[in-house]
Scaffold this motif. Sequence first.
Motif, PDB file in Angstrom:
ATOM      1  N   ILE A 107       0.786  -1.087  -0.003  1.00  0.00           N
ATOM      2  CA  ILE A 107      -0.094  -0.042   0.076  1.00  0.00           C
ATOM      3  C   ILE A 107       0.968   1.317  -0.027  1.00  0.00           C
ATOM      4  O   ILE A 107       0.736   2.216  -0.815  1.00  0.00           O
ATOM      5  N   GLU A 108       1.991   1.081   0.778  1.00  0.00           N
ATOM      6  CA  GLU A 108       2.772   2.478   0.689  1.00  0.00           C
ATOM      7  C   GLU A 108       3.537   2.541  -0.390  1.00  0.00           C
ATOM      8  O   GLU A 108       3.996   3.759  -0.841  1.00  0.00           O
ATOM      9  N   ILE A 109       4.064   1.366  -0.985  1.00  0.00           N
ATOM     10  CA  ILE A 109       4.730   1.594  -2.145  1.00  0.00           C
ATOM     11  C   ILE A 109       3.993   2.012  -3.466  1.00  0.00           C
ATOM     12  O   ILE A 109       4.527   3.025  -4.000  1.00  0.00           O
ATOM     13  N   ARG A 110       2.629   1.360  -3.518  1.00  0.00           N
ATOM     14  CA  ARG A 110       1.631   2.103  -4.476  1.00  0.00           C
ATOM     15  C   ARG A 110       1.686   3.527  -4.265  1.00  0.00           C
ATOM     16  O   ARG A 110       1.546   4.508  -5.177  1.00  0.00           O
ATOM     17  N   ARG A 111       1.299   4.262  -2.912  1.00  0.00           N
ATOM     18  CA  ARG A 111       1.434   5.468  -2.754  1.00  0.00           C
ATOM     19  C   ARG A 111       2.459   6.244  -3.104  1.00  0.00           C
ATOM     20  O   ARG A 111       2.331   7.445  -3.662  1.00  0.00           O
ATOM     21  N   ASN A 112       3.546   5.872  -2.814  1.00  0.00           N
ATOM     22  CA  ASN A 112       4.946   6.434  -2.932  1.00  0.00           C
ATOM     23  C   ASN A 112       5.376   6.458  -4.587  1.00  0.00           C
ATOM     24  O   ASN A 112       6.088   7.374  -4.894  1.00  0.00           O
ATOM     25  N   GLY A 113       4.922   5.561  -5.355  1.00  0.00           N
ATOM     26  CA  GLY A 113       5.118   5.513  -6.638  1.00  0.00           C
ATOM     27  C   GLY A 113       6.751   4.775  -6.971  1.00  0.00           C
ATOM     28  O   GLY A 113       7.282   4.654  -8.017  1.00  0.00           O
ATOM     29  N   TYR A 114       7.475   4.276  -5.761  1.00  0.00           N
ATOM     30  CA  TYR A 114       8.629   3.703  -6.081  1.00  0.00           C
ATOM     31  C   TYR A 114       8.601   2.583  -4.962  1.00  0.00           C
ATOM     32  O   TYR A 114       7.988   2.480  -3.888  1.00  0.00           O
ATOM     33  N   ALA A 115       9.756   1.677  -4.780  1.00  0.00           N
ATOM     34  CA  ALA A 115      10.072   0.712  -3.944  1.00  0.00           C
ATOM     35  C   ALA A 115      11.460   0.750  -3.488  1.00  0.00           C
ATOM     36  O   ALA A 115      12.418   1.139  -4.388  1.00  0.00           O
ATOM     37  N   GLU A 116      11.715   0.242  -2.341  1.00  0.00           N
ATOM     38  CA  GLU A 116      12.994   0.025  -1.855  1.00  0.00           C
ATOM     39  C   GLU A 116      13.129  -1.539  -1.331  1.00  0.00           C
ATOM     40  O   GLU A 116      12.239  -2.110  -0.928  1.00  0.00           O
ATOM     41  N   ASP A 117      14.508  -1.779  -1.668  1.00  0.00           N
ATOM     42  CA  ASP A 117      14.875  -3.286  -1.051  1.00  0.00           C
ATOM     43  C   ASP A 117      16.216  -3.022   0.019  1.00  0.00           C
ATOM     44  O   ASP A 117      17.241  -2.509  -0.236  1.00  0.00           O
ATOM     45  N   ASN A 118      15.740  -3.267   1.367  1.00  0.00           N
ATOM     46  CA  ASN A 118      16.579  -2.933   2.324  1.00  0.00           C
ATOM     47  C   ASN A 118      17.399  -4.359   2.516  1.00  0.00           C
ATOM     48  O   ASN A 118      16.958  -4.877   3.851  1.00  0.00           O
ATOM     49  N   GLN A 119      18.260  -4.953   2.056  1.00  0.00           N
ATOM     50  CA  GLN A 119      18.896  -6.025   1.971  1.00  0.00           C
ATOM     51  C   GLN A 119      18.093  -7.395   2.254  1.00  0.00           C
ATOM     52  O   GLN A 119      18.433  -8.382   2.788  1.00  0.00           O
ATOM     53  N   GLU A 120      16.720  -7.319   1.623  1.00  0.00           N
ATOM     54  CA  GLU A 120      15.896  -8.366   1.420  1.00  0.00           C
ATOM     55  C   GLU A 120      16.024  -9.505   0.390  1.00  0.00           C
ATOM     56  O   GLU A 120      15.714 -10.506   0.765  1.00  0.00           O
ATOM     57  N   SER A 121      16.989  -9.082  -0.344  1.00  0.00           N
ATOM     58  CA  SER A 121      17.060 -10.136  -1.463  1.00  0.00           C
ATOM     59  C   SER A 121      18.661 -10.800  -1.018  1.00  0.00           C
ATOM     60  O   SER A 121      19.105 -11.742  -1.537  1.00  0.00           O
ATOM     61  N   ASN A 122      19.549  -9.693  -0.922  1.00  0.00           N
ATOM     62  CA  ASN A 122      21.160  -9.979  -0.680  1.00  0.00           C
ATOM     63  C   ASN A 122      21.583  -9.352   0.399  1.00  0.00           C
ATOM     64  O   ASN A 122      21.347  -7.967   0.432  1.00  0.00           O
ATOM     65  N   LEU A 123      22.190  -9.959   1.289  1.00  0.00           N
ATOM     66  CA  LEU A 123      22.621  -9.040   2.446  1.00  0.00           C
ATOM     67  C   LEU A 123      23.856  -8.066   2.036  1.00  0.00           C
ATOM     68  O   LEU A 123      24.842  -8.438   1.196  1.00  0.00           O
ATOM     69  N   GLY A 124      23.831  -6.813   2.475  1.00  0.00           N
ATOM     70  CA  GLY A 124      24.631  -5.831   2.348  1.00  0.00           C
ATOM     71  C   GLY A 124      24.030  -4.795   0.829  1.00  0.00           C
ATOM     72  O   GLY A 124      24.879  -4.132   0.472  1.00  0.00           O
ATOM     73  N   VAL A 125      23.252  -5.423   0.251  1.00  0.00           N
ATOM     74  CA  VAL A 125      22.663  -4.680  -0.991  1.00  0.00           C
ATOM     75  C   VAL A 125      21.408  -3.901  -0.865  1.00  0.00           C
ATOM     76  O   VAL A 125      20.526  -4.764  -0.114  1.00  0.00           O
ATOM     77  N   ARG A 126      21.319  -2.925  -1.258  1.00  0.00           N
ATOM     78  CA  ARG A 126      19.983  -2.238  -1.435  1.00  0.00           C
ATOM     79  C   ARG A 126      19.591  -1.745  -2.587  1.00  0.00           C
ATOM     80  O   ARG A 126      20.465  -1.869  -3.498  1.00  0.00           O
ATOM     81  N   ALA A 127      18.299  -1.377  -2.931  1.00  0.00           N
ATOM     82  CA  ALA A 127      17.926  -0.940  -4.265  1.00  0.00           C
ATOM     83  C   ALA A 127      16.617   0.093  -4.093  1.00  0.00           C
ATOM     84  O   ALA A 127      16.031  -0.193  -2.838  1.00  0.00           O
ATOM     85  N   ILE A 128      16.785   0.572  -5.093  1.00  0.00           N
ATOM     86  CA  ILE A 128      15.604   1.560  -5.265  1.00  0.00           C
ATOM     87  C   ILE A 128      14.813   1.199  -6.823  1.00  0.00           C
ATOM     88  O   ILE A 128      15.627   1.057  -7.979  1.00  0.00           O
ATOM     89  N   SER A 129      13.725   1.091  -6.870  1.00  0.00           N
ATOM     90  CA  SER A 129      12.987   0.386  -8.109  1.00  0.00           C
ATOM     91  C   SER A 129      11.694   1.340  -8.577  1.00  0.00           C
ATOM     92  O   SER A 129      11.000   1.883  -7.656  1.00  0.00           O
ATOM     93  N   THR A 130      11.646   1.611  -9.811  1.00  0.00           N
ATOM     94  CA  THR A 130      10.493   2.412 -10.217  1.00  0.00           C
ATOM     95  C   THR A 130       9.561   1.825 -11.296  1.00  0.00           C
ATOM     96  O   THR A 130      10.344   0.838 -11.982  1.00  0.00           O
ATOM     97  N   PRO A 131       8.325   2.100 -11.608  1.00  0.00           N
ATOM     98  CA  PRO A 131       7.653   1.248 -12.617  1.00  0.00           C
ATOM     99  C   PRO A 131       7.616   1.777 -13.757  1.00  0.00           C
ATOM    100  O   PRO A 131       7.636   3.253 -14.064  1.00  0.00           O
TER     101      PRO A 131
END
Length: 261
Positions: free
Chosen positions: A186-210
């Motif tokens: 819900i928050e991601i849809r509201r913001n229009g972007y998403a973040e990855d805070n070490q959820e897929s790989n330890l030490g790696v973060r990401a920002i994603s847009t649609p």
Amino acid sequence: MSELKHGSPVVEKTAHLLEAIADARTGISLASLVEQLGVPRSTVYRILNSLSAHGLVARVNGGSIYELGPKFVELARRISPGADKALLVEAAKPLLTAAADRIMESFKLAAPEGLEMMTIFAAPSPGDYSLFIKVGGRSRKHVGAGGKLALAFSDYSEVEAYCAAGLEARTPYTITDPDALKEALIEIRRNGYAEDNQESNLGVRAISTPVFDGNGQLVATISVPFIGEATPDRARSIRREALDCATLLTKAIDGRHPLSK
């Protein structure tokens, strides 16, 4: 050249002719088509004229060599860019490459494939410590920024079905609780972007847009993975570049944001 038993001979000849033109990556001459198809020159010539009139075939630089015409691109985009990822990559390549050069970070283009996201293009950073991104790599949607973004712009029933399939952990930070994931979406849809805070790989973060198609459907995501924590200014810079690229790519494929008027 064999023809369908109960089909139209003209349509069959036209289909084989288009396939021959498509297979000739640099174009093909009338003489070569006649030889390859075993069809009278006059027949091939008439078919080419008709196809040219509808933009389905074009002469290379106005000469005697034929190639597929611009109408095919238009028709493919009407279906959806997701139906032909090559078109999406072609439009994204210069945008992501330029952005990677500007901010010295790698950019990733991924498309939803069932329960997963598949990487279809990567623009590496020119920096000395850029992350390697494997084209063709897949991951479950809930474990990364791009996948969560795809879920956020999916129907509620799709999200329910996805959660029912199980939310396994990739790292200790992966969201594995369905209710927590739904709140995050819900928050991601509201913001229009998403973040990855070490959820897929330890030490790696990401920002994603649609990236959206002409029907307002999400067909791809642009992600910028980076190592460690970014300063607030750096995070804003990455987010701005990713959002700009997504907006430009959506426009390039004649797409529209589902929340736009």
